[in-house]
Design a protein around this motif. Structure first.
Motif, short mmCIF file in Angstrom:
data_model
loop_
_atom_site.label_atom_id
_atom_site.label_comp_id
_atom_site.label_asym_id
_atom_site.label_seq_id
_atom_site.Cartn_x
_atom_site.Cartn_y
_atom_site.Cartn_z
N ALA A 174 -9.74 -11.72 81.33
CA ALA A 174 -8.47 -12.28 80.56
C ALA A 174 -7.52 -11.44 80.36
CB ALA A 174 -9.15 -12.47 79.00
N VAL A 175 -6.05 -12.22 80.25
CA VAL A 175 -4.60 -11.21 80.37
C VAL A 175 -4.22 -11.60 79.06
CG1 VAL A 175 -2.70 -10.80 81.60
CG2 VAL A 175 -4.88 -11.29 82.73
N VAL A 176 -3.76 -10.42 78.57
CA VAL A 176 -2.84 -10.62 77.30
C VAL A 176 -1.49 -10.01 77.60
CG1 VAL A 176 -2.30 -10.01 74.84
CG2 VAL A 176 -4.85 -10.25 75.69
N THR A 177 -0.37 -10.70 77.78
CA THR A 177 0.73 -10.26 78.26
C THR A 177 1.66 -10.06 77.05
OG1 THR A 177 0.54 -11.15 80.37
CG2 THR A 177 2.91 -11.02 79.62
N PHE A 202 -12.45 -8.63 94.41
CA PHE A 202 -13.64 -8.49 93.90
C PHE A 202 -14.52 -9.75 93.27
CE2 PHE A 202 -10.47 -5.09 93.06
CZ PHE A 202 -10.75 -4.30 93.99
N GLY A 203 -14.05 -10.80 93.39
CA GLY A 203 -14.62 -12.05 92.77
C GLY A 203 -14.17 -12.36 91.46
N GLY A 204 -13.30 -11.45 90.77
CA GLY A 204 -12.80 -11.63 89.50
C GLY A 204 -12.52 -13.23 89.15
N CYS A 205 -13.20 -13.60 87.97
CA CYS A 205 -12.97 -15.09 87.53
C CYS A 205 -11.72 -15.08 86.53
CB CYS A 205 -14.35 -15.52 86.78
SG CYS A 205 -15.72 -15.56 88.05
N TRP A 206 -10.75 -15.78 86.67
CA TRP A 206 -9.60 -15.83 85.75
C TRP A 206 -9.84 -16.90 84.74
CZ3 TRP A 206 -5.01 -13.58 85.72
CH2 TRP A 206 -4.02 -14.33 84.78
N MET A 207 -10.09 -16.02 83.49
CA MET A 207 -10.33 -16.73 82.12
C MET A 207 -9.26 -17.26 81.59
SD MET A 207 -12.76 -15.05 78.96
CE MET A 207 -13.20 -16.01 77.68
N GLY A 208 -8.09 -16.66 81.45
CA GLY A 208 -6.91 -17.32 81.16
C GLY A 208 -6.07 -16.26 80.51
N GLN A 209 -4.60 -16.60 80.17
CA GLN A 209 -3.65 -15.56 79.96
C GLN A 209 -2.96 -15.97 78.62
OE1 GLN A 209 -0.10 -15.95 82.17
NE2 GLN A 209 0.31 -13.73 81.70
N VAL A 210 -2.78 -15.33 77.52
CA VAL A 210 -1.86 -15.52 76.60
C VAL A 210 -0.68 -14.74 76.46
CG1 VAL A 210 -3.73 -16.56 75.15
CG2 VAL A 210 -3.01 -13.95 74.98
N ILE A 211 0.56 -15.10 75.97
CA ILE A 211 1.70 -14.38 75.83
C ILE A 211 2.16 -14.25 74.48
CG2 ILE A 211 4.20 -14.14 76.62
CD1 ILE A 211 3.70 -16.01 79.11
N VAL A 212 2.05 -13.04 74.06
CA VAL A 212 2.57 -12.59 72.71
C VAL A 212 3.67 -11.78 72.49
CG1 VAL A 212 0.10 -12.87 72.17
CG2 VAL A 212 1.07 -10.45 72.63
N GLU A 222 -5.44 -11.23 69.76
CA GLU A 222 -5.74 -12.11 71.18
C GLU A 222 -6.83 -11.27 72.11
OE1 GLU A 222 -4.96 -14.84 71.80
OE2 GLU A 222 -3.16 -15.20 70.24
N ILE A 223 -6.73 -9.96 71.50
CA ILE A 223 -7.94 -9.29 72.54
C ILE A 223 -9.19 -9.45 72.03
CG2 ILE A 223 -8.58 -6.80 73.07
CD1 ILE A 223 -5.98 -5.80 73.17
N VAL A 236 -4.27 -5.80 79.41
CA VAL A 236 -2.94 -6.10 78.57
C VAL A 236 -1.90 -5.55 79.18
CG1 VAL A 236 -2.18 -5.75 76.19
CG2 VAL A 236 -4.74 -5.59 76.63
N THR A 237 -0.85 -6.53 79.41
CA THR A 237 0.24 -6.02 80.38
C THR A 237 1.50 -5.84 79.62
OG1 THR A 237 0.89 -8.14 80.71
CG2 THR A 237 -0.70 -7.36 82.19
N GLY A 238 2.24 -4.76 79.85
CA GLY A 238 3.53 -4.60 79.39
C GLY A 238 3.32 -3.67 78.13
#
Length: 351
Positions: A174-177, A202-212, A222-223, A236-238
Motif C-alpha cells: 500500500a502507498v500513502v503519498t 519481487f512479485g509485489g501486489c499493488w493494494m492501492g494508493q491514497v494521497i493526503v 491512512e497507514i 509512505v512517500t514524500g
C-alpha cells in the motif's frame, strides 16, 4: 598421487584435469582426469608446459580435488541451491530459484581460513535468478589432506547452512503519498509508477494508493487503515525532509510503530525511515527517489520481500559502501553500492 615425467607417462592414467589457456582467447580443459596418456599426447602436454604430470594412486590420507570440492559444496548448500559436477577441480553452486542470496560470512571466513581450501561467493543479500552461479569452491592441490576436509566438516556441523536462497514473498503493498501540493492537484503525483516498477521484480501486489495533505493525523489514519485491510508493506512517500511542512516522520511515529531508524548513512536516500508495526514494515521514502535511480529503498526492498527483519545495526553497517557513484550507465546491482563488507556485533548478518 605420484609425479612422473611426461615422457614416461604413456599408458598411465591422468589423475586430474589439465587446463590449456590461450591468452586473451580461451581457457578450456585439454586433458581429463582418468584419461590414458598416449604417445600423441606427449607433445601436446609439453606444448602447454607440462614436463611432469600426476598419476592418481589411492591414498587413505588424501582426497582427490574433485571429491574434495564436491564435499565442500554439499557441506554448505542450503535451500534454493544446487551444484555442478566437478570440472578442472572446481564445483560451482547455482541458484535453483529466484530470490535473495544469503551468506553466513563468518562461517565462510572460517572455512577459507583453512589451508588450501578456496570458497568464493557473491555478496550477501544479492538478488539472483534461477541458474545463476552464486559461489564456487575448489582446493589448491590436486589431492588434499583428508584432515583438512574433515576440519571443514567439523566447522559446519550442527550449524545452519552457510549458503541459501530466500524466495521473495508476494507482499500486499500500500502507498500513502503525502503533500498538499499533490493532494490539491497543483502538481501530478509521480510516485505511483515509480513504486509499481520497484516492487514488480519481487512479485509485489499493488493494494492501492491514497494521497493526503501534509497532515500527520491523516497520514497516521491512512497507514492504519491499510494495515487493517491487510497491507503487508506500507510505503509512505514524500514529506521526509526538514522543511516546516514535512510531517511524514511524525505521522509514521504516531501509528505506534517501532521506528528502526530515521536517517540512513546512504547517499542518495539518507532521509529514509523504517518502522515496524508488528511484522508490517512501514517505509518513509523521501522525494529524491523520484530523481535518483537507486536509493536506500532499492537496497532494502529485496530484504523486505525476502522476509528479513532489518535492525538498526544492519543500517549502520551500510555506511561502508553506501555511497552511490552515480555512474552515467547504471550497473546496479553489479556494483559496490550497498555491498556491506563489515557488520557490527548484534547485526542480523554475520561476517
Amino acid at each position: 598421487m605420484r609425479k612422473v615425467p611426461v615422457d614416461e607417462a604413456v599408458g598411465m592414467t591422468l589423475g586430474y584435469d589439465i587446463t590449456k589457456i590461450i591468452p586473451g582467447r580461451e581457457k578450456y580443459r585439454a586433458f581429463r582426469k582418468g584419461q590414458i596418456i598416449t604417445e600423441q599426447d606427449i607433445p601436446k602436454l609439453k606444448d602447454i608446459g607440462k614436463e611432469h604430470i600426476y598419476i592418481w594412486e589411492p591414498d587413505e590420507k588424501l582426497i582427490h580435488e574433485d571429491e574434495a570440492a564436491l564435499r565442500l559444496a554439499k557441506l554448505v548448500v542450503g535451500p534454493g541451491l544446487t551444484w555442478t559436477d566437478p570440472s578442472q577441480g572446481r564445483v560451482n553452486i547455482l541458484a535453483d530459484q529466484n530470490g535473495l542470496f544469503k551468506v553466513d560470512v563468518e562461517q565462510l571466513n572460517q572455512i577459507n581460513n583453512l589451508d588450501e581450501i578456496v570458497f568464493a561467493t557473491l555478496h550477501n543479500d544479492r538478488v539472483v535468478i534461477k541458474g545463476q552461479a552464486v559461489a564456487g569452491t575448489r582446493v589448491v592441490p590436486v589431492a588434499i589432506d583428508r584432515i583438512t576436509i574433515e576440519a571443514a566438516e567439523k566447522l559446519c556441523a550442527g550449524m545452519a547452512p552457510m549458503l541459501m536462497i530466500k524466495p521473495f514473498i508476494p507482499l500486499q503493498v500500500a502507498v500513502v503519498t503525502t503533500g498538499t501540493e499533490v493532494y490539491s492537484g497543483r502538481i501530478k503525483d509521480g510516485f505511483a509508477e515509480v513504486i509499481r516498477q520497484k516492487i514488480a521484480p519481487f512479485g509485489g501486489c499493488w493494494m492501492g494508493q491514497v494521497i493526503v495533505p501534509d497532515d500527520s493525523e491523516r497520514i497516521t489514519q491512512e497507514i492504519q487503515s491499510f494495515i487493517t485491510k491487510g497491507a503487508q508493506l506500507v510505503i509512505v512517500t514524500g514529506g521526509m525532509s526538514v522543511d516546516a511542512d514535512d510531517v511524514t516522520p511524525q505521522g509514521i511515529r504516531e501509528t505506534g510503530a517501532d521506528v528502526v531508524f530515521y536517517g540512513a548513512p546512504i547517499l542518495p536516500g539518507s532521509q529514509f525511515m523504517l518502522a515496524y508495526q508488528g511484522l508490517v514494515p512501514i517505509c518513509g521514502v523521501p522525494g529524491g527517489a523520484l530523481f535518483s535511480r537507486k536509493t536506500t529503498l532499492d537496497l532494502l526492498l529485496p530484504r523486505i520481500f525476502a522476509g528479513d527483519i532489518i535492525n538498526r545495526l544492519d543500517i549502520v553497517a551500510m555506511g561502508h559502501g553506501g555511497l552511490c557513484e552515480g555512474c552515467q550507465i547504471c550497473h546496479f546491482p553489479q556494483c559496490p553500492f550497498g555491498k556491506v563488507t563489515y557488520f557490527m556485533n548484534g547485526g542480523s548478518t554475520k561476517c
